[in-house]
Design an enzyme around this catalytic site. Structure first.
Site, mmCIF file in Angstrom:
data_model
loop_
_atom_site.group_PDB
_atom_site.id
_atom_site.type_symbol
_atom_site.label_atom_id
_atom_site.label_comp_id
_atom_site.label_asym_id
_atom_site.label_seq_id
_atom_site.Cartn_x
_atom_site.Cartn_y
_atom_site.Cartn_z
ATOM 1 N N CYS A 203 0.280 -1.237 -0.139
ATOM 2 C CA CYS A 203 -0.194 0.149 -0.295
ATOM 3 C C CYS A 203 0.941 1.443 0.227
ATOM 4 C CB CYS A 203 -0.650 0.148 1.463
ATOM 5 S SG CYS A 203 0.074 0.219 3.100
ATOM 6 N N HIS A 250 -2.324 1.591 6.931
ATOM 7 C CA HIS A 250 -3.045 1.802 4.762
ATOM 8 C C HIS A 250 -3.047 3.093 4.866
ATOM 9 C CE1 HIS A 250 -3.890 -1.015 2.154
ATOM 10 N NE2 HIS A 250 -5.142 0.040 1.610
ATOM 11 N N HIS A 262 -5.960 1.976 -4.697
ATOM 12 C CA HIS A 262 -4.934 1.541 -3.277
ATOM 13 C C HIS A 262 -4.479 -0.191 -4.003
ATOM 14 C CE1 HIS A 262 -8.170 -0.816 -0.787
ATOM 15 N NE2 HIS A 262 -8.433 -0.298 -1.984
#
Length: 286
Positions: A203, A250, A262
């Protein structure tokens, strides 16, 4: 008798003026040869020799006839043959005249060919350039572009007098928009822990790679990314802003219209998801 004749002849000769008439030679005994005018010699019975005609002098014309015909030449009458010109009844005119080729060793003028040139189609004249003029209540009309602009006339709008609109300036793209363009190009790429591109990502590695393509260097981890940049309220998000989830665990990028892009997980890779699909911690702008 001879003396009388001689005296008469002498007297006539003395009265005679040269050049006014023709004279005949007469021999008088004791005197010799004298010239007596033809008129006087004729009256005295003296034979007068025939005189040759001199063209142009009066009284000595002789009839002249056509040597090939018995009739006299019509319209000529009695005239001196030396002044006549024979005119043929017909003159032969050749049907063609042969022209000898010019000598190549000498200068000569070129002879233009008499054969007709083939007809060529006429070249159409170019259409004149026109411009539009709008007259209030009547509509639009086309006029030659060569005419000067029609300005100052009420109700008339001349396109040549109206400045052309300036092209709209392209809005400057933000850093976040340029980073977002790079992120879209990696849709479907694999998820890999610790991956930072260009074929697989985690990520934070995905966000870092996208901004690097836009010319901005971001921290490597998701927690460091949440701590950098400028904080942005969620109701003021713009495309390309960083959105952090799970307390900074994240990282994603705001795509617009309530969506994010993402590197999700091993099963999904890089994908598009709703903004509120996970608990949001905060947002940053770079």
């Amino acid at each position: 008798m001879t003396g009388v004749l001689g005296a008469a002849a002498i007297g006539a000769a003395l009265l005679f003026t040269a050049g006014e008439a023709h004279a005949a030679p007469v021999t008088v005994p004791g005197i010799g040869e004298i010239q007596i005018p033809n008129e006087i010699a004729t009256q005295l019975g003296i034979p007068v020799p025939a005189q040759e005609s001199t063209a142009g002098e009066a009284g000595d014309f002789r009839p002249v006839t056509n040597p090939e015909a018995d009739d006299r030449i019509p319209g000529v009458g009695e005239a001196d043959a030396s002044r006549m010109v024979a005119i043929p009844e017909r003159v032969a005119i050749p049907e063609r005249v042969a022209i000898a080729p010019a000598d190549a060793t000498q200068d000569s003028l070129p002879v233009q060919s008499l054969s007709p040139e083939p007809l060529r189609p006429a070249t159409p004249a170019p259409a004149p350039e026109v411009r539009s003029v709008v007259v209030a209540g009547l509509g639009s009309f086309s006029i030659p572009s060569a005419l000067p602009p029609l300005v100052g006339i009420p109700g008339v709008t001349d396109t040549s007098a109206v400045p052309a609109p300036m092209p709209a300036a392209m809005p400057k793209r933000t850093t976040g928009q340029r980073a977002l363009d790079a992120a879209r190009s990696k849709l479907g790429a694999y998820y890999r822990a610790g991956g930072n591109g260009p074929d697989s990502f985690d990520c934070s590695g995905f966000v870092q790679w996208s901004y690097r393509e836009a010319g901005v260097e971001l921290p490597r981890t998701s927690y460091s990314q949440l701590a950098a940049g400028t904080p942005v309220p969620l109701d003021d998000l713009q495309p390309g802003d960083l959105v952090s989830y799970y307390g900074g665990g994240h990282s994603a990028m705001y795509l617009g219209d309530g969506k994010i892009i993402h590197a999700s997980d091993y099963g999904s890779g890089v994908k598009i998801s709703p903004l509120n699909n996970m608990p949001v911690t905060g947002a940053r702008r770079f």
